[in-house]
Design a protein around this motif. Sequence first.
Motif, PDB file in Angstrom:
ATOM      1  N   LYS A  17       0.823  -1.146  -0.083  1.00 37.00           N
ATOM      2  CA  LYS A  17       0.046   0.022   0.216  1.00 37.00           C
ATOM      3  C   LYS A  17       0.927   1.263   0.112  1.00 37.00           C
ATOM      4  N   TYR A  60       0.393  12.735   1.887  1.00 34.87           N
ATOM      5  CA  TYR A  60      -0.191  12.593   2.896  1.00 34.87           C
ATOM      6  C   TYR A  60      -1.765  12.369   2.652  1.00 34.87           C
ATOM      7  N   VAL A  61      -2.277  12.650   2.037  1.00 35.46           N
ATOM      8  CA  VAL A  61      -3.836  12.218   1.841  1.00 35.46           C
ATOM      9  C   VAL A  61      -3.920  10.637   1.406  1.00 35.46           C
ATOM     10  N   ARG A  64      -2.853   8.815   4.745  1.00 32.10           N
ATOM     11  CA  ARG A  64      -3.825   8.687   6.014  1.00 32.10           C
ATOM     12  C   ARG A  64      -5.006   7.941   5.706  1.00 32.10           C
ATOM     13  N   TYR A  65      -5.791   8.105   4.285  1.00 32.57           N
ATOM     14  CA  TYR A  65      -6.929   7.553   3.951  1.00 32.57           C
ATOM     15  C   TYR A  65      -6.731   6.238   3.470  1.00 32.57           C
ATOM     16  N   PHE A  66      -5.734   5.670   2.971  1.00 33.90           N
ATOM     17  CA  PHE A  66      -5.628   4.447   2.307  1.00 33.90           C
ATOM     18  C   PHE A  66      -4.595   3.297   3.072  1.00 33.90           C
ATOM     19  N   THR A  67      -3.356   3.770   2.985  1.00 32.66           N
ATOM     20  CA  THR A  67      -2.132   3.051   3.561  1.00 32.66           C
ATOM     21  C   THR A  67      -2.399   2.688   5.001  1.00 32.66           C
ATOM     22  N   TYR A  68      -2.575   3.828   5.620  1.00 32.25           N
ATOM     23  CA  TYR A  68      -2.878   3.723   7.385  1.00 32.25           C
ATOM     24  C   TYR A  68      -3.976   4.025   7.672  1.00 32.25           C
ATOM     25  N   ARG A  69      -5.115   3.944   7.127  1.00 29.73           N
ATOM     26  CA  ARG A  69      -6.554   4.235   7.542  1.00 29.73           C
ATOM     27  C   ARG A  69      -6.868   3.633   8.749  1.00 29.73           C
ATOM     28  N   ASP A  70      -6.246   2.539   9.203  1.00 31.02           N
ATOM     29  CA  ASP A  70      -6.658   1.868  10.362  1.00 31.02           C
ATOM     30  C   ASP A  70      -5.916   1.939  11.540  1.00 31.02           C
ATOM     31  N   LYS A  73      -5.916   7.694  14.955  1.00 27.24           N
ATOM     32  CA  LYS A  73      -6.414   9.013  14.591  1.00 27.24           C
ATOM     33  C   LYS A  73      -6.622   9.881  15.418  1.00 27.24           C
ATOM     34  N   ARG A  76      -4.370  14.183  15.523  1.00 29.00           N
ATOM     35  CA  ARG A  76      -4.313  14.443  14.089  1.00 29.00           C
ATOM     36  C   ARG A  76      -3.027  15.793  14.167  1.00 29.00           C
TER      37      ARG A  76
END
Length: 162
Positions: A17, A60-61, A64-70, A73, A76
């Motif tokens: 990812k 960053y986007v 934050r929202y794909f690779t490390y979304r889990d 959070k 921030r």
Amino acid sequence: MERGSSGLRRLFREAAKFGAVGGAGVLVNLGVFNLVRQVTDLQVVRASVIATIVAIVFNYVGFRYFTYRDRDKSGRTREMSLFLLYSAIGLVIENGVLYTATYGFGWDSPLQSNIFKFLGIGVATLFRFWSYRTWVFRAIPAREPVARGASSDGSRRTQRVP
């Protein structure tokens, strides 16, 4: 054994990812770099810094929202501050390679600039992967399983299972 191979699979998925987002970021970085070089008279390293900053925002986007979304959070502001700090260090690494090639060795043709820009991205990516996964997008700590059992007086109590 299962636990170790599960961890390896998780690391492989994370790296894949990271690579997908990073690969797209490389395309953004090189595209903006070459566009800025074509439409402006900026020096090579200045054009590269602009391209790197655009790629940092893009990445960053994606991270934050794909690779490390889990990942955690809750902090921030802390996350963004650390991301920008480690991204700035990566920017220096990346553009330091390009600067050395251009001004140290005189390798400044468009092809050479792109080769050393790409090489700098590669070196900086190793640093970024380690720092982002270690410090920026921290894993949420695993919870210990809870076992319920009856005490000697007949009441139920909770105990932590190691």
